[in-house]
Design an enzyme around this catalytic site. Structure first.
Site, PDB file in Angstrom:
ATOM      1  N   ASN A  14       0.837  -1.211   0.000  1.00 33.45           N
ATOM      2  CA  ASN A  14       0.000   0.000   0.000  1.00 33.45           C
ATOM      3  C   ASN A  14       0.868   1.256   0.000  1.00 33.45           C
ATOM      4  O   ASN A  14       0.525   2.244  -0.652  1.00 33.45           O
ATOM      5  CB  ASN A  14      -0.974  -0.011   1.186  1.00 33.45           C
ATOM      6  CG  ASN A  14      -2.191  -0.869   0.883  1.00 33.45           C
ATOM      7  OD1 ASN A  14      -3.043  -0.485   0.085  1.00 33.45           O
ATOM      8  ND2 ASN A  14      -2.249  -2.049   1.490  1.00 33.45           N
ATOM      9  N   LEU A  94      -2.969   1.763  18.357  1.00 25.29           N
ATOM     10  CA  LEU A  94      -2.506   3.071  18.839  1.00 25.29           C
ATOM     11  C   LEU A  94      -3.317   3.528  20.040  1.00 25.29           C
ATOM     12  O   LEU A  94      -4.493   3.169  20.187  1.00 25.29           O
ATOM     13  CB  LEU A  94      -2.635   4.085  17.703  1.00 25.29           C
ATOM     14  CG  LEU A  94      -1.710   3.806  16.514  1.00 25.29           C
ATOM     15  CD1 LEU A  94      -2.195   4.533  15.277  1.00 25.29           C
ATOM     16  CD2 LEU A  94      -0.274   4.190  16.840  1.00 25.29           C
ATOM     17  N   HIS A 110      -8.335  -0.992   5.543  1.00 27.28           N
ATOM     18  CA  HIS A 110      -8.653  -2.296   6.139  1.00 27.28           C
ATOM     19  C   HIS A 110      -9.126  -3.242   5.031  1.00 27.28           C
ATOM     20  O   HIS A 110      -9.944  -2.857   4.190  1.00 27.28           O
ATOM     21  CB  HIS A 110      -9.737  -2.153   7.216  1.00 27.28           C
ATOM     22  CG  HIS A 110     -10.041  -3.451   7.880  1.00 27.28           C
ATOM     23  ND1 HIS A 110      -9.206  -4.009   8.831  1.00 27.28           N
ATOM     24  CD2 HIS A 110     -11.046  -4.345   7.692  1.00 27.28           C
ATOM     25  CE1 HIS A 110      -9.699  -5.168   9.205  1.00 27.28           C
ATOM     26  NE2 HIS A 110     -10.817  -5.410   8.535  1.00 27.28           N
ATOM     27  N   ASP A 151     -11.084  -0.033  14.047  1.00 28.29           N
ATOM     28  CA  ASP A 151     -11.873  -0.067  12.796  1.00 28.29           C
ATOM     29  C   ASP A 151     -13.283   0.510  12.971  1.00 28.29           C
ATOM     30  O   ASP A 151     -14.224   0.069  12.295  1.00 28.29           O
ATOM     31  CB  ASP A 151     -11.971  -1.509  12.255  1.00 28.29           C
ATOM     32  CG  ASP A 151     -10.612  -2.135  12.000  1.00 28.29           C
ATOM     33  OD1 ASP A 151      -9.679  -1.393  11.643  1.00 28.29           O
ATOM     34  OD2 ASP A 151     -10.474  -3.355  12.163  1.00 28.29           O
ATOM     35  N   GLU A 181      -7.709  -2.219  -2.542  1.00 30.55           N
ATOM     36  CA  GLU A 181      -6.859  -1.401  -1.666  1.00 30.55           C
ATOM     37  C   GLU A 181      -5.988  -0.399  -2.430  1.00 30.55           C
ATOM     38  O   GLU A 181      -5.938   0.779  -2.092  1.00 30.55           O
ATOM     39  CB  GLU A 181      -5.944  -2.309  -0.832  1.00 30.55           C
ATOM     40  CG  GLU A 181      -6.704  -3.180   0.137  1.00 30.55           C
ATOM     41  CD  GLU A 181      -5.784  -3.968   1.060  1.00 30.55           C
ATOM     42  OE1 GLU A 181      -4.807  -3.413   1.569  1.00 30.55           O
ATOM     43  OE2 GLU A 181      -6.057  -5.160   1.274  1.00 30.55           O
TER      44      GLU A 181
END
Ligand code: GAR
Length: 207
Positions: A14, A94, A110, A151, A181
């Site tokens: 990505n 995080l 995701h 998410d 993606e």
């Protein structure tokens, strides 16, 4: 010019899609200021180096707490005038402090259609294993803003991908990357760079 910090953990495909998107003009008025990997030797760090991008490994193992780790990353990111943090296959959870610090300025890719196959324990290849186990016929990818949950932030863009009968998790993962993606992540970054993404009542829109 939108300056990005791209956080990675592994393969870096990505990240490479972002680098290619900037080079080809699909992502305009954007530059990558910094790449951070939590893993030493991640292939993503090589991709960054090859493209001449500032890249660091900041490992949680070097810090006493998650907060201290996140603070070290905040310092590196904020020194560089970053306007958007991109989690591109970053597999560390995080702290709330970190996500609050970058509220509205942090996105994640995701590999499923959220709210399916997401949340704790759903990352990387595991997502595709669960998709195949459940026998769904359509999966895909989602780009969303990151909030304090896993998410759970406002969804910006999604793209569906067909599940085929003979898929293995690896084959499906690759198809989701190629067909979803690597397309929607550059598209969202370009939209944010041109102020075309809004959040109203916790719902995100691309205008
Ligand atoms: C990607 O499929 C990304 O969507 C996923 O990890 C892979 C990283 O690949 N992220 C998550 O599962 C986050 N929950 P890459 O390093 O080649 O970009």
């Amino acid at each position: 010019m939108l300056r990005l910090a791209v956080l990675v953990s592994g393969g870096g495909t990505n990240l490479q899609a972002i680098i290619d998107g900037i080079e080809s003009g699909k992502i305009r008025d954007t530059e990558i200021a910094l790449v951070i990997s939590n893993k030493e030797g991640a292939y993503a760090l090589k991709c960054a180096e090859k493209a001449g991008i500032d890249a660091l490994c900041i490992s949680p193992k070097a810090y006493d707490s998650g907060e201290a780790y996140d603070q070290a990353m905040i310092e590196e990111i904020d020194q560089r005038g970053v306007g958007l943090v991109v989690l591109a296959g970053f597999l560390v959870v995080l702290s709330e402090e970190f996500t609050k610090h970058y509220a509205g300025k942090i996105i994640n890719i995701h590999p499923s259609l959220i709210p399916s196959f997401c949340g704790n324990g759903y990352y990387g290849l595991r997502v595709h294993e669960e998709v195949l186990k459940r026998g769904v016929k359509v999966t895909g990818a989602t780009v969303h803003f990151v909030d304090a949950g896993t998410d759970t932030g406002p969804i910006i863009l999604q793209k569906p991908v067909a599940v085929e009968r003979d898929d293995t998790p690896e084959i499906l993962q690759r198809r989701v990357m190629e067909e979803a993606e690597w397309l929607i992540l550059p598209e969202v970054i370009d939209a944010i760079a041109h102020d075309r993404v809004r959040i109203e009542d916790k719902i995100a829109y691309v205008i």
